[in-house]
Design an enzyme around this catalytic site. Structure first.
Site, PDB file in Angstrom:
ATOM      1  CD  GLU A 164      -2.660   1.254   2.326  1.00  0.00           C
ATOM      2  OE1 GLU A 164      -2.321   0.596   3.504  1.00  0.00           O
ATOM      3  OE2 GLU A 164      -3.642   2.002   2.353  1.00  0.00           O
ATOM      4  NE  ARG A 216       3.496  -8.040   9.886  1.00  0.00           N
ATOM      5  CZ  ARG A 216       2.523  -7.241   9.346  1.00  0.00           C
ATOM      6  NH1 ARG A 216       1.477  -7.153   9.915  1.00  0.00           N
ATOM      7  NH2 ARG A 216       2.588  -6.232   8.151  1.00  0.00           N
ATOM      8  CE  LYS A 240       3.396   0.683   5.326  1.00  0.00           C
ATOM      9  NZ  LYS A 240       2.554   0.435   4.158  1.00  0.00           N
TER      10      LYS A 240
END
Length: 577
Positions: free
Chosen positions: A43, A269, A279
């Site tokens: 994204e 992950r 983020k």
RNA sequence: AGCGCUGUCGCCAAAUGGUAAGGCAACGGACUCUGACUCCGUCAUUUUCAAGGUUCGAAUCCUUGCAGCGCUGCCA
């Protein structure tokens, strides 16, 4: 070099994903005989970090391994969050890592038209309806564990939904007043299946579509369609999408897709200790000036790691080393550091640099005399040649290489001890000079003229250490930045933890007046003249006995060279104190 | 509590019913003109979260527990 990287990645050991893929394309598999096709869908709302590298290596690596293809797709279905600003940086970072998407570069927003048609198809099939619950009501009606959700609009006639959806699309409905929902199962234990919203209204400019659309598909609806339209066979993503898989499959099942149905497979992950990966937190560090920017060498971002001196090869080796699984673990930073040392040990040119200089005077060496020595560029690579260094009566040595009172097992300079000056002569410490406060300002020694080159004429064994040095006559000054973990806490990302409270106040130590070989000045000047300094690795060296260092791609200049310590050398000298 | 996933050395991770790989870290030692590199050795046998069961044989299969993570955005 790219070929080497390719082979390396393709030769990695197997994992559960590859096992699935192998089955799928093998005899009787659902994709028997087909080309494996994956995608990397970032994204564009922030910079790529090392966590993305794992996904990148899995997405591109799986395709490579099976001789398939991997697309790059900017996942930009939410106009409120994405920005073109990051698009270029993301591409640059992926290329730096050594992956290439060829001509298969896409945007999720490019499929808005198809998404819209598929949505209408669902409505026509009675599998979607326009819901007028407000966001608050939606939450209230969401139900709970054991309590089914509700929507009074669920049984709205197909024609009516079709009409209303058209109005939504035409901008005739206020934001938040209506949504399009998939009609699945309001009582499902999986909340994603409780008639999830698949379209929402947003009167915001989209970074690529402008104001063409005011309805935007949700991830859960858009993603499987994007995958299907691109002919993806395996849609690899992280564990948190596991419970979204039934919805992914539902969409793919109920929409008329032109190709095969893609398969979603989830993996754990990456987490690394002493750092944060979200983020949101990384952004906070940047925006509140805890670090100098997204590319601060202490950041786990790719641009930060690159600036720090991490090589693409080392990062890919790292991802290869940690493997692929479904256990949510935390990998030790030591593993990453090992991969960097391993790579740089093979490739980095050796040079001598004195970080905390103190004078060394060779009292029996003639004043004004000077001679040159040759230093190996890399002992692990005989082909790498040598470079010349100058030597004289007055040198700089590391302050910690002298101790007036030696501690146990100390092999460096102390009165009476003989050490080797790397590549030059054997010297014996004769004492030191102190200032009024008792601080040592100069170390004194005498050299053995018969030991030119570093070996004694009589062949005696030198018990002292070999220490590095730089000639005062030719050395130039440099700034050196030493980095430690940004966080003292092993898991600053952990639950109930304020990551800002875990920060290491000494994560950056700046040293001025460090003494480096004059050659470094020439290299700093060449680097100065380069046009794009941030998209590739800066010149990197091993400062002997100190670690691996690279020029800083932002702040270094010919007049003022700045080096970043990428990683220290391992040090097994543990004096008992 | 409903749904889903996961538990193998300090960390990551193999083993696909046949008798617990490997890497990192750590600790010894050898070598060394980098206290680096390299090399050698040690590092899960009342052993695979626990307890039962099936089997000639179980980390693998079954049962029941326990623990951790995730899920009730008109984020992705």
């Amino acid at each position: 070099m790219p070929d080497m990287i390719k082979e390396e990645a393709a030769s990695g050991s197997s994992n559960f994903i590859w096992d699935f893929v192998k089955e799928d394309i093998g005899p009787g598999g659902q994709y028997e005989g087909m080309t494996v096709h994956t995608r990397f869908p970032p994204e564009p709302n922030g910079y790529l970090h090392i966590g993305h590298c794992k996904a990148l290596c899995i997405d591109f690596g799986t395709a490579e391994h099976f001789g398939g293809l991997c697309n790059l797709r900017m996942d930009d279905t939410n106009p409120a969050k994405e920005d073109t600003e990051y698009v270029e940086a993301i591409q640059q970072d992926i290329h730096w890592l050594g992956f290439d998407w060829g001509d298969r570069y896409f945007y999720g927003s490019d499929y808005f038209e198809q998404d819209y048609e598929f949505a209408k198809e669902l409505i026509k099939k009675g599998l979607a309806y326009v819901c007028e619950l407000s966001a608050e009501e939606f939450r209230e009606f969401r139900g709970d564990i054991g309590i089914p959700a509700r929507s009074p609009y669920r049984d709205r006639p197909i024609e009516e939904s079709l009409e209303l959806f058209e109005k939504m699309k035409n901008g005739e409905v206020e934001e938040g007043k209506m949504t399009l929902r998939a009609k699945i199962d309001l009582a499902s234990g999986n909340f994603n299946m409780r008639d999830p919203v698949i379209y929402r209204i947003r009167y915001i400019n989209h970074h690529r579509q402008g104001t063409k659309w005011c309805i935007f598909p949700m991830y859960d609806f858009a993603h499987p369609i994007q995958d299907a339209l691109e002919g993806i066979t395996h849609s690899l993503c992280s564990l948190e999408y596991e419970e979204h898989r039934p919805l992914y499959d539902w969409v793919v099942e109920n929409v008329t897709i032109p190709y095969h149905k893609p398969r979603q497979i989830e993996f754990a992950r990456l987490n690394i200790d002493h750092t944060v990966m979200s983020k949101r937190k990384l952004r906070k560090l940047v925006e509140e000036d805890y670090v100098s920017g997204w590319d601060d060498p202490r950041m786990p971002t790719l641009c930060g790691l690159r600036r720090r001196g991490y090589t693409a090869q080392s990062i890919r080796d790292f991802v290869d080393t940690i493997g692929v699984g479904k256990t949510n673990g935390v990998v030790e930073l030591a593993m990453l550091e090992h991969c960097l040392r391993d790579d740089l040990n093979r490739s980095a040119e050796r040079t001598m640099a004195v970080l905390r200089p103190i004078k060394l005077t060779i009292t029996n060496y003639p004043e004004g005399k000077s001679e040159n020595f040759e230093l190996e560029n890399n002992p692990t690579d005989p082909e790498s040649g040598t470079h010349t260094i100058s030597f004289s009566r007055n040198l700089w040595i590391e302050a910690e290489d002298f101790l007036e009172e030696p501690i146990p097992k100390y092999k460096r300079l102390y009165p009476g001890n003989e050490v080797r000056l790397k590549g030059a002569y054997l010297v014996t410490c004769t004492g030191c000079v102190k200032d009024a406060d008792g601080n040592v300002t100069e170390v004194l020694c005498e050299y053995d003229p018969g030991s030119r080159g570093g070996d004694p004429a009589d062949g005696r064994k030198v018990k002292g250490a070999t220490i590095h040095w730089v000639d005062q006559a030719t050395a130039i000054d440099a700034e050196v930045r030493l980095y430690e973990n940004l966080f003292l806490d092993e898991q600053p990302d952990g639950p109930d933890k304020d990551f800002l409270q875990c920060m290491n106040p000494e994560s950056l130590i700046v040293l001025q007046g460090c003494k480096v070989e004059p050659e470094m000045g020439r290299i700093a000047k060449l680097f100065d003249e380069e046009e794009d300094r941030t998209s590739k690795n800066a010149p990197t060296f091993q400062f002997m006995r100190n670690g691996y260092f690279c020029l800083d791609n932002r702040d270094s200049s010919a007049d003022h060279p700045v080096f970043n310590r990428s990683v220290s050398l391992k040090d097994s000298f543990k004096p008992k104190k």
